[in-house]
Write a protein that holds these residues in place. Structure first.
Motif, mmCIF file in Angstrom:
data_model
loop_
_atom_site.group_PDB
_atom_site.id
_atom_site.type_symbol
_atom_site.label_atom_id
_atom_site.label_comp_id
_atom_site.label_asym_id
_atom_site.label_seq_id
_atom_site.Cartn_x
_atom_site.Cartn_y
_atom_site.Cartn_z
ATOM 1 N N ASN A 62 27.915 60.063 20.756
ATOM 2 C CA ASN A 62 28.316 61.434 21.030
ATOM 3 C C ASN A 62 29.675 61.744 20.397
ATOM 4 N N HIS A 63 30.678 60.931 20.735
ATOM 5 C CA HIS A 63 31.948 61.021 20.010
ATOM 6 C C HIS A 63 32.707 59.724 20.185
ATOM 7 N N ILE A 64 33.173 59.199 19.083
ATOM 8 C CA ILE A 64 33.827 57.899 19.064
ATOM 9 C C ILE A 64 34.969 57.809 20.058
ATOM 10 N N TYR A 65 35.708 58.902 20.280
ATOM 11 C CA TYR A 65 36.832 58.827 21.206
ATOM 12 C C TYR A 65 36.388 58.792 22.664
ATOM 13 N N MET B 274 18.160 59.075 17.697
ATOM 14 C CA MET B 274 19.259 60.052 17.697
ATOM 15 C C MET B 274 20.259 59.735 16.608
ATOM 16 N N LYS B 275 20.521 58.441 16.432
ATOM 17 C CA LYS B 275 21.494 58.041 15.412
ATOM 18 C C LYS B 275 21.001 58.421 14.027
ATOM 19 N N VAL B 276 19.722 58.149 13.775
ATOM 20 C CA VAL B 276 19.147 58.482 12.473
ATOM 21 C C VAL B 276 19.266 59.980 12.221
ATOM 22 N N ARG B 277 18.936 60.761 13.261
ATOM 23 C CA ARG B 277 18.986 62.218 13.134
ATOM 24 C C ARG B 277 20.400 62.686 12.867
ATOM 25 N N LYS B 278 21.320 62.121 13.600
ATOM 26 C CA LYS B 278 22.706 62.567 13.462
ATOM 27 C C LYS B 278 23.250 62.258 12.074
#
Lengths: 217, 784
Positions: free
Chosen positions: B538-541, B248-252
């Protein structure tokens, strides 16, 4: 073995003549061979220490003093387990040289300390000086004190003694770790630096006087 | 038990342990008799429906028919009858072991039956039953009244949760020979758990609620171990494991137009080798003393460990301070693997300028596993410092203007830029800033409805409570905690109704209790790590929100306290009785248990779940403290360095890596003395941890880090997090942005509350204030 030794003697690079102590087959000879083999690598450290155009000399010296302090601290750390109260009851540089510690607080008179104790005092003392904003200012615009270079001379002189002790008493440990090239390079850098700005009295350099000759320096 | 020479541990870190091991950990040894009870319930009913045949002999249609019959049986009012049916279903899910010959068969049928049960709607049925049980106030109050809660108080819940766990775990794990309809099944199940249709919330939330209810003291009979195991596996199933995360990270990164990752971290860590840890003469002596005691199950506590309370007081390591340069013996084997390349990074020359075109990716130095990284911030700071020094003024965040700076600086900037790494978080933070600045013009944010997003939205409201509850349980389950009378009792679902009488029974229960706690630690550590990793992507916050609550709930000292024990003996603990493990105990005859066989334990080199837990906790600690000065200082203030150093004794590369990262971030605050006396550790850090250019970790010396600055950093972060949460999830409250109603009809149609006497007085008021007042038109002309 014999052939190797003769080759060393008739080496065309010979600016160095083996003295009686360096008899082929002795441990010192082996150590010396190792030392020579590793010193001739790397960059032109002699050029690198020169003051670059536009740079302030105190800044240049300050950065190097801190840098050498850090690195020598770590070098000592790598073999500190072999340098104990028992192995080195006094801080010495071979049979001929002995260093005593003196400072402005506990040791008003030069006192014989063991090597580990001396190192400890030395590092703490330098650390205190380096952290002192009046001597080593860190904020831009604050000038160095007038006696700055004298302070550095004293620091570097004492740091030199670390090299002396390590080379003469603990070089075999350095070799066991495979770190001789690194120690040698650091020492070479240090030596060129102090020579460039005449920061250490030549009498202090006596114990390791032979080393620069190997570099053609 | 921790020997000087710890051999290299053959450990492969993964999402979970082997399939059989995971199923075995569902049950405690005290529950083992219930396996036969389940079988009995099934066979009694089965024989009334199907005479003379076995489950395995039925064909698909017949099996389905029987399951439907059982499911109907769940609808009865009588609780005991319902329990019997549930047990029969559980027996199916457990693999009808009565008809199996070996463990392989049991696992096969367990899996087969789980898919079958799911296809016929068993999960939904059990979900309803679970909800009923949770709301069963009678059970709660009777549990609250009891002086000692035991296994018996959670019988129904345990059966329900076990069925659900078996279904989730069996369906979650993919196997090659799966028929296509099972693959579809898996996807459907995953969707069902992630995207709830009927209820507003995903299933995981129900389990979180059970955890908080338990911790609040309202439901002390809830079987927490099973709840936590199920919660962990549900999260793993719906969100995805580590490999899925990586993909997922690679895709994002691709989607955001960021350059690809410099390396595959999972691969790199798999190929790392452990370093030989430094040994200390003090502990060698202790070990010798220990070995002289016979048959001692040494869980060798440290001196003064019992009084260690991170908050309060006297430093148990005070004795160590003077002798911080502990002498290292010559026993250490020949140094760290690989050369001592300390001086290789010639710090003399700022950088060695590589004559390469700037776009090319620089390959990292041989011998180091990680490519160096540089943040945009680092480049900015470097340039600002140089500009300050050489020119006298600064240019803010400009990283292009190099006028007036000497050539070596130009070359340094070029090298820094070649190693620049922009993370997904950086992009998200920037995005968030822009959305905050222009709430109207940028429009509604497009938020992808992923399982993670849905979970976060559902968890948001009560998230702090969930985190506090999880940490409370983790603390209670940690090996270094003593049983306290006021806190929660996590042993409720492992203690038998009657306490053990014989020595053998006590030993067995002791092992069971320890195993129980270990499994709880395992599931909490794994699920927290999963949450942190998924939320971060998903989102850092979202990640920061969870992290902050963990930190405020004292997660950092908790983890440090956990490691403040004999880690070697924790890793090599043998709290298992393999003959009692499922499925072995279902197909093999139970041998006679003796004290010696219990002592001996199994033949494993180490305990998988404990090593797994340790690594998870270290990873969590890293995630909480990375790039946060205030939290890094907590590590220093809590004197974590000696604790972490002891953890280095475990010869497992991944665990060592995460310890070294935590040490690296502290070295510049520990003083030169520490560095000088810990050269082996410094070398290991150099060799194994990723380098950050311009990071002064080895030489920096900030002894006086200021503790009172911590608040500001955390407050700013909190403000950012709250802004994010309210922007994305709150209904717009601000009246300034609410639309104004200017339709005449609707305005006139609004009810207005008028004071009572208005009816009588308004005509008079009109006469006086409006009609009798002359209109002075000329005044209008004066006011321009």
């Amino acid at each position: 073995m014999m052939a190797l030794c003769l080759k060393q003697v008739f080496n065309k690079d010979k600016t160095f003549r083996p003295r009686k102590k360096f008899e082929p087959g002795t441990q010192r000879f082996e150590l010396y061979k190792k030392a020579q083999a590793s010193l001739k690598s790397g960059l032109d450290l002699k050029a690198v220490v020169q003051l670059p155009p536009g740079e302030s000399i105190n800044d240049w010296i300050a950065v190097h003093v801190v840098d050498f302090f850090n690195r020598i601290n770590l070098i000592y750390g790598t073999m500190s387990e072999y340098c104990t109260e028992r192995s080195c009851p006094i801080m010495s540089g071979g049979l001929k040289y002995e260093y005593r510690w003196q400072d402005d607080s506990k040791y008003k008179k030069p006192t014989k300390l063991s090597a580990p104790q001396y190192m400890c005092m030395l590092m703490d003392w330098i650390e205190m000086l380096i952290n002192n904003e009046d001597i080593f200012p860190t904020r831009i615009g604050v000038p160095f004190p007038k006696q700055f270079q004298q302070v550095c001379t004293k620091i570097l002189t004492r740091l030199f003694r670390v090299f002396v002790h390590v080379y003469i008493h603990h070089f075999d440990s350095i070799i066991n770790m495979g770190a001789e090239a690194h120690v040698n390079t650091c020492y070479k850098h240090f030596y060129y630096f102090i020579r460039e700005f005449s920061l250490v009295d030549h009498r202090e350099l006596e114990p390791l006087v032979r080393m620069p000759q190997r570099w053609g320096g | 038990q921790g020997s000087v020479d710890c051999p290299n541990l053959e450990f492969e870190y993964a999402d979970a342990d082997g399939h059989g091991a995971e199923l075995a950990e569902l049950y405690s040894y005290t529950e083992e008799p219930e396996l036969s009870t389940n079988r009995r319930c099934f066979e009694e009913d089965f024989h009334t429906q199907v005479q003379g045949r076995r489950w395995l002999e039925l064909d698909g249609a017949q099996q389905k028919a029987y399951v439907m019959h059982l499911l109907d049986g769940l609808e009865v009012v009588n609780r005991d009858k319902r329990l019997k049916v549930a047990r029969a279903i559980l027996y199916l899910a457990q693999g009808v072991f009565g008809d199996c010959d070996n463990e392989g068969d049991v696992l096969h049928w367990s899996r087969h039956n789980s898919f079958l049960l799911y296809q016929l709607g068993t999960f939904t049925a059990f979900l309803e039953l679970l909800n009923m049980e949770i709301d069963n106030s009678q059970a709660c109050s009777s549990a609250l009244r009891k002086p000692a809660i035991s296994l018996a108080d959670s019988t129904e819940l345990r059966v329900l949760l076990s069925v659900m766990y078996l279904m989730v775990e069996n369906i979650r794990v993919e196997q090659e020979e799966d028929p296509p309809e099972w693959k579809t099944c898996r996807e459907t199940f995953r969707m069902e758990l992630s995207f709830p249709v009927h209820t507003e919330e995903p299933f995981a939330l129900l389990l979180f609620m059970m955890v908080t209810k338990f911790c609040s003291g309202h439901a002390p009979h809830f079987p927490m171990k099973k709840v936590l195991l199920l919660l962990w596996k549900v999260l793993l199933f719906t969100l995805g494991g580590f490999e899925a995360l990586q993909a997922m990270k690679v895709r994002k990164r691709e989607e955001l137009g960021l350059p690809p990752l410099p390396e595959d971290s999972i691969q790199v860590m798999r190929s790392m080798r452990a370093a030989s840890p430094p040994t200390y003469s003090i502990e060698l002596v202790e070990q010798q003393q220990q070995q002289q005691k016979r048959g001692h199950r040494s869980r060798r506590p440290l001196v003064k460990q019992d009084s260690l309370d991170i908050y309060n007081e006297r430093d148990p390591f005070k004795n160590d301070e003077a002798g911080v340069d502990e002498e290292e013996t010559d026993d250490v084997d020949s140094g760290i693997e690989g050369e001592l390349d300390l001086m290789e990074r010639d710090a003399i020359i700022p950088t060695m300028p590589a004559q390469r075109p700037p776009i090319e990716r620089v390959s990292f130095p041989k011998g180091l596993p990680w490519a160096p990284k540089v943040r945009q911030k680092d480049i900015e700071h470097f340039l600002e410092a140089s500009r300050n020094k050489f020119i006298g003024f600064t240019l803010g965040q400009d990283t292009e203007t190099l006028i007036g700076l000497p050539r070596p600086i130009h070359e340094s900037v070029k090298t820094l830029k070649q190693h620049k790494y922009v993370s997904i978080s950086d992009v998200q933070i920037k995005n968030e800033e822009e959305l905050e600045k222009c709430p109207m013009s940028l429009g509604e944010e497009e938020v992808q409805e992923t399982p993670c997003e849905i979970l976060y939205r559902a968890m948001l409201y009560n998230l702090p409570q969930y985190m506090i509850a999880l940490l409370k349980i983790l603390l209670a389950a940690a090996p270094t905690s003593k049983a306290k009378t006021d806190s929660i009792n996590i042993l409720a679902d492992v203690l038998p109704e009657e306490m053990p009488i014989t020595v053998l029974q006590s030993m067995k229960l002791g092992i069971d209790v320890n195993r129980h706690k270990e499994i709880i630690v395992k599931s909490i550590s794994a699920l927290l790590l999963l949450l942190l990793k998924h939320f971060k992507l998903n989102h850092i916050y979202q990640f920061e929100y969870v992290s902050q609550h963990l930190v405020f709930a004292n997660c950092i000292p908790l983890i440090l306290k956990f490691f403040n024990q004999n880690i070697m003996s924790y890793i090599t603990a043998k709290n298992s009785i393999s003959v009692l493990d499922y499925p072995h105990c279902t197909v093999c005859d139970l041998p006679e248990l003796t004290a010696e066989s219990l002592e001996a334990g199994d033949n494993n080199q180490f305990c998988w779940r404990n090593l797994f837990s340790c690594i998870n906790l270290l990873r969590i600690l890293n995630k909480l403290t990375k790039w946060k000065h205030s939290r890094t200082m907590m590590l220093v203030v809590f004197k974590s360095a000696p604790i972490l150093k002891r953890a280095l004794k475990v010869k497992q590369a991944m665990m060592q890596l995460y310890v070294l990262k935590l040490l690296k971030v502290q070295t510049k605050y520990l003083g030169r003395q520490w560095r000088k006396s810990n050269m082996k550790t410094m070398s290991a850090i150099y060799q194994k941890v990723r380098h950050r250019m311009n990071d002064d970790w080895a030489y920096g010396n900030d002894i006086d880090a200021r503790p009172w600055d911590f608040q500001a950093e955390e407050c700013t972060l909190r403000a950012n997090i709250e802004a994010f949460n309210s922007r994305r999830y709150d209904k717009p409250q601000d009246s300034e942005f609410a639309p104004v109603d200017n339709c005449l009809q609707s305005v006139l149609g609004q009810r207005l509350e008028l004071p009572e006497d208005f009816h009588y007085s308004y005509e008079l008021w009109l006469e006086r204030e409006v009609f009798s007042q002359p209109i002075r038109w000329e005044e209008l002309l004066h006011y321009q």
